[in-house]
Design a protein around this motif. Structure first.
Motif, PDB file in Angstrom:
ATOM      1  N   VAL A  56      93.066  49.756  48.587  1.00  0.00           N
ATOM      2  CA  VAL A  56      93.073  50.729  49.596  1.00  0.00           C
ATOM      3  C   VAL A  56      91.609  51.141  50.092  1.00  0.00           C
ATOM      4  O   VAL A  56      90.865  51.266  49.192  1.00  0.00           O
ATOM      5  N   ASP A  78      91.764  47.771  53.327  1.00  0.00           N
ATOM      6  CA  ASP A  78      93.225  47.638  52.919  1.00  0.00           C
ATOM      7  C   ASP A  78      93.549  46.145  52.558  1.00  0.00           C
ATOM      8  O   ASP A  78      93.379  45.375  53.482  1.00  0.00           O
ATOM      9  N   LYS A 111      94.801  43.322  55.012  1.00  0.00           N
ATOM     10  CA  LYS A 111      95.750  43.762  55.881  1.00  0.00           C
ATOM     11  C   LYS A 111      95.408  43.597  57.388  1.00  0.00           C
ATOM     12  O   LYS A 111      96.280  43.192  57.999  1.00  0.00           O
ATOM     13  N   GLN A 115      89.149  46.209  60.026  1.00  0.00           N
ATOM     14  CA  GLN A 115      88.801  47.519  59.253  1.00  0.00           C
ATOM     15  C   GLN A 115      87.063  47.331  58.707  1.00  0.00           C
ATOM     16  O   GLN A 115      86.514  48.078  58.342  1.00  0.00           O
TER      17      GLN A 115
END
Length: 141
Positions: A56, A78, A111, A115
């Motif tokens: 995470v 993540d 994921k 990010q």
């Protein structure tokens, strides 16, 4: 790129804890940057989490240790651990010898690759002020 004696490749993404991330196909390769490995000294242990472990962004998922330092590794994004550098189990000093090559630590399937934009990335104009601030901070400690 050399910044104040530290090798900081500008194509990499960095977190504020001085771990780098590199895009490699549909996965990310992660390791400790030159500033952190020099600050920590001789690396003696790297926790190698199992493949499939969830990561995470901003949360700790592993530990790394030198003779004088115990550190925490935080998720850059993540995702899921899809590989670890097994060589570090018997030779954690690979991080000191080649932190951007043979000393890589983890391979992560993100994921959301978007990010990465939350990490520190860019040329000298981005990396130098960030690193200079940390050099100043850690020299005072």
């Amino acid at each position: 790129m050399d910044i104040a004696g530290y090798n900081m490749p500008e194509e990499l993404y960095y977190d504020t804890y001085h771990f780098w991330t590199r895009v490699d196909g549909d996965t990310l390769v992660m390791g400790m940057d030159d500033f952190a490995e020099k600050l920590a000294g001789q690396i003696v242990f790297v926790q190698l989490p199992f493949e499939g472990k969830a990561v995470v962004a901003g949360k700790k998922f592993a530990k790394i240790e030198s003779g004088k330092w115990l550190g925490t590794v935080y998720g850059p994004v993540d995702g899921e651990i899809v590989g670890v550098n097994q060589e570090l189990e018997s030779n954690p000093a690979l991080i000191n010898q080649d932190c951007y090559g043979a000393g890589w630590m983890y391979r992560i399937r993100p994921k959301d690759p978007g990010q990465l934009s939350r990490l520190i990335h860019g040329g000298r104009d981005v990396l130098e002020p960030w690193l200079a601030e940390d050099i100043k901070k850690f020299k005072q400690d």
